[in-house]
Design an enzyme around this catalytic site. Structure first.
Site, short mmCIF file in Angstrom:
data_model
loop_
_atom_site.label_atom_id
_atom_site.label_comp_id
_atom_site.label_asym_id
_atom_site.label_seq_id
_atom_site.Cartn_x
_atom_site.Cartn_y
_atom_site.Cartn_z
CB ILE A 1 -12.11 56.03 41.25
CG1 ILE A 1 -11.61 54.96 40.28
CG2 ILE A 1 -13.51 56.47 40.89
CD1 ILE A 1 -12.49 53.72 40.24
CG ASP A 2 -8.90 57.46 45.98
OD1 ASP A 2 -8.73 58.55 45.39
OD2 ASP A 2 -9.37 57.36 47.12
CG MET A 3 -3.36 52.90 42.48
SD MET A 3 -1.60 53.30 42.68
CE MET A 3 -0.85 51.74 42.23
CD GLU A 4 -4.68 53.26 47.25
OE1 GLU A 4 -5.46 54.12 46.79
OE2 GLU A 4 -3.52 53.51 47.60
CB THR A 5 -11.31 53.14 44.58
OG1 THR A 5 -11.01 53.79 45.81
CG2 THR A 5 -12.81 52.93 44.48
#
Length: 304
Positions: A131-135
């Site tokens: 999953i994305d770094m920000e998620t």
């Protein structure tokens, strides 16, 4: 060598051969070939022809006596991991926002996979999805490289489902539910970003409004494909950017991206059973969502 012993529970009225069962378990064809020529599938301790019917309560032994498709190695990390579920074969962890799922180069040691490398004192992690770094939210990790192709096929066949919660800014009106089917490709002007493009990869997202007011909505999101930044670019393209998205939301960023991978549904390897693993929003994210929606903090956690 990785070995797996399974007590087979036959579905009523369904007679499967060894070959049909391995196919149903999403074992790669090449590995089925190895199992057969090396006689590494045993029924109650004995090798049988692949045309043999497997009976209820038979003990099936799978000896993975051949190299995996790929190996992954990570340096030990330094941060603790939030383990939501763990068994002999897999671990599911709740990733914090701002933490990369995996390192970009082998000398890095600050990603989730590095931290899980430290946690698994008697083994190593093998990445199934990211999953994305920000998620923030749930990430499924295998403890053996032999399960990675099986889970990859679950992703391809939509057997493995991922569900998210997101708080979005309503720059445009939103229906109560719907499907976004828009292809995604790389932004030619910014290597960090994706764009909607007719020449891009097919990308499908289902959404459902859980709660909303005039300015914000809490959405339940289901990925039918798994493109990088898919949820973020799909929602932004409709005029519903995720709150605090640094790339696709034109409004001021005031904190972490309010996107949370809260549920995983998958087929247990070497089984007909499905497993559902879910996690609650962090207290901080839950309080932020309540504030944006102007709901009292005593309101039910939307993950319950």
């Amino acid at each position: 060598m990785y070995q797996k012993k399974i007590i087979y529970h036959q579905e009523k009225g369904v007679n499967l051969t060894i070959r049909e069962l391995l196919k149903k378990w999403l074992i790669p064809k090449k590995w089925q070939h190895f199992f057969r020529i090396q006689q590494d599938v045993l029924i109650n301790g004995t090798y049988h022809s692949f045309n043999t019917i497997v009976c209820d309560l038979d003990e099936i032994t799978l000896n993975f006596n051949f190299p995996p498709r790929s190996e992954q190695h990570y340096l030990p990390g330094n941060d603790p991991v939030d383990v939501v579920y763990e068994d002999d074969d897999i671990i599911i962890v709740n990733k914090k926002a701002g933490k990369k799922t995996h390192p970009n180069i082998m000398t890095e040691n600050d990603s989730l996979m590095n931290d899980v490398e430290t946690y698994l004192t008697n083994g190593h992690p093998y990445m199934v999805h990211r999953i994305d770094m920000e998620t923030s939210g749930l990430v499924l990790i295998s403890k053996t490289p032999y399960l990675v192709p099986v889970f990859n096929r679950q992703l391809t066949t939509k057997t493995l489902h991922r569900e998210y919660l997101a708080l979005v800014k309503l720059d445009k009106e939103i229906p109560n539910s719907g499907t976004i089917n828009l292809p995604i490709s790389q932004d030619p002007n910014d290597v960090r970003k994706k764009i909607i493009s007719s020449t891009g990869l097919d990308s499908v997202t289902k959404f459902k409004v859980i709660q909303k007011n005039d300015n914000y909505a809490l959405l339940q999101l289901n990925l039918l494909t798994g493109r990088t930044h898919q949820l973020r670019i799909h929602l932004a393209s409709q005029g519903w950017p995720i709150v605090n998205d640094p790339l696709y939301n034109p409004h001021k960023k005031t904190g972490n991206l309010l996107l949370f991978a809260h549920k995983l549904v998958f087929q247990q390897p070497f089984s007909e059973k499905f497993q559902i693993i879910s996690a609650k929003l962090s207290k901080n994210m839950y309080n932020l969502i309540c504030a944006y929606l102007k709901q009292p903090k005593s309101s039910p956690n939307p993950d319950n």
